[in-house]
Design an enzyme around this catalytic site. Structure first.
Site, PDB file in Angstrom:
ATOM      1  N   GLY A  11       0.795  -1.237   0.000  1.00  0.00           N
ATOM      2  CA  GLY A  11       0.000   0.000   0.000  1.00  0.00           C
ATOM      3  C   GLY A  11       0.817   1.271   0.000  1.00  0.00           C
ATOM      4  N   ASN A  13       1.568   2.972  -2.640  1.00  0.00           N
ATOM      5  CA  ASN A  13       0.866   3.906  -3.538  1.00  0.00           C
ATOM      6  C   ASN A  13      -0.364   4.489  -2.852  1.00  0.00           C
ATOM      7  OD1 ASN A  13       2.072   4.165  -6.364  1.00  0.00           O
ATOM      8  ND2 ASN A  13       2.253   1.971  -5.950  1.00  0.00           N
ATOM      9  N   MET A  89      -4.093  -7.173  -6.854  1.00  0.00           N
ATOM     10  CA  MET A  89      -3.565  -8.264  -7.661  1.00  0.00           C
ATOM     11  C   MET A  89      -4.639  -9.249  -8.118  1.00  0.00           C
ATOM     12  SD  MET A  89      -0.809  -6.972  -7.993  1.00  0.00           S
ATOM     13  CE  MET A  89       0.854  -7.496  -8.296  1.00  0.00           C
ATOM     14  N   ARG A  90      -5.838  -8.763  -8.340  1.00  0.00           N
ATOM     15  CA  ARG A  90      -6.895  -9.615  -8.897  1.00  0.00           C
ATOM     16  C   ARG A  90      -7.332  -9.038 -10.232  1.00  0.00           C
ATOM     17  NH1 ARG A  90     -10.195 -13.005  -6.092  1.00  0.00           N
ATOM     18  NH2 ARG A  90     -12.030 -12.451  -7.312  1.00  0.00           N
ATOM     19  N   LEU A  91      -7.631  -9.931 -11.156  1.00  0.00           N
ATOM     20  CA  LEU A  91      -8.201  -9.459 -12.421  1.00  0.00           C
ATOM     21  C   LEU A  91      -9.664  -9.127 -12.179  1.00  0.00           C
ATOM     22  CD1 LEU A  91      -6.753 -11.947 -15.050  1.00  0.00           C
ATOM     23  CD2 LEU A  91      -6.125  -9.551 -14.675  1.00  0.00           C
ATOM     24  N   ASN A 106      -5.349   2.217 -13.037  1.00  0.00           N
ATOM     25  CA  ASN A 106      -4.377   1.249 -12.504  1.00  0.00           C
ATOM     26  C   ASN A 106      -2.982   1.832 -12.633  1.00  0.00           C
ATOM     27  OD1 ASN A 106      -3.381  -1.261 -11.524  1.00  0.00           O
ATOM     28  ND2 ASN A 106      -2.865  -1.872 -13.615  1.00  0.00           N
ATOM     29  N   HIS A 108       0.976   0.448 -13.108  1.00  0.00           N
ATOM     30  CA  HIS A 108       1.693  -0.775 -13.483  1.00  0.00           C
ATOM     31  C   HIS A 108       3.190  -0.470 -13.542  1.00  0.00           C
ATOM     32  CE1 HIS A 108       2.186  -4.726 -15.245  1.00  0.00           C
ATOM     33  NE2 HIS A 108       3.048  -4.163 -16.091  1.00  0.00           N
TER      34      HIS A 108
END
Ligand code: GAR
Length: 200
Positions: A11, A13, A89-91, A106, A108
């Site tokens: 966390g 970010n 970390m879930r689609l 998001n 990345h």
């Protein structure tokens, strides 16, 4: 703008976003922080700053659709206008993405479209690129394929490990994400096809 921040891990970010909101550099409110991991330090950061925080454990749901339906109803209840993925970390299912179309961001840890998906920093090191970085983008139904809002380059140094390189990428992320969210919250980002047009 009411933000719903989704985070699975440390966390940092989220912390950068909290700091920007509290310093009034980011014109937004954090409505809720959601994690899929009860142990995520991100939840502790939210607790410390007295933001509403909830763990939705995937094991309590039959599948992705059911999980995402619970997530959508939680975010709607909290009147979230922008869903901010910060190391989540879930689609997300097609259903979720459609519910919040154009309102999910998001971050990345690579210069997309290079190295999408998992272990982006490792992928970049292994490939041997000299420059990598981080990308803030809108989320569409693909994996890390949505329109790019902002990017920052980070040089790869001789002797870098995944950890040392990710550390420098993280530092870049902590400036980039609150800044990019600020652009959205101030109405400065317009999407035309694949391109995000930024106005002053
Ligand atoms: C960040 O580096 C973010 O770019 C990455 O996870 C890290 C989360 O760190 N996200 C992805 O890899 C998504 N595909 P944090 O929990 O300290 O913010």
């Amino acid at each position: 703008m009411r933000l719903g921040v989704l985070a699975s891990g440390s966390g940092t970010n989220l912390q950068a976003i909290i700091d920007a909101v509290e310093a009034k550099k980011l014109p937004a409110e954090i409505a809720v922080v959601v994690s899929d991991n009860a142990q995520a330090p991100a939840l502790e950061r939210a607790r410390k700053h007295r933001y509403k925080h909830i763990c939705l454990n995937p094991r309590n749901y039959k599948g992705r659709e059911e999980y995402d339906a619970a997530l959508v109803s939680l975010l709607q209840r909290e009147r979230v206008g922008l869903v901010v993925l910060a190391g989540f970390m879930r689609l997300l299912s097609r259903y979720f993405v459609r519910e919040y179309e154009g309102r999910i961001t998001n971050i990345h840890p690579s210069l997309l479209p290079a190295f999408p998906g998992l272990n982006a920093v490792q992928q970049a090191l292994k490939y041997g690129v000299k420059i990598t970085g981080c990308t803030v983008h809108f989320v569409d139904e693909g994996v890390d394929t949505g329109p790019i809002i902002a990017q920052v380059a980070v040089a790869v140094k001789e002797g870098d490990t995944v950890e040392t390189l990710h550390q420098r990428i993280h530092s870049a992320e902590h400036k980039l994400y609150p800044w990019a969210l600020g652009l959205i919250c101030r109405g400065k980002v317009r999407v035309e096809g694949r391109r995000c047009i930024i106005s002053d």
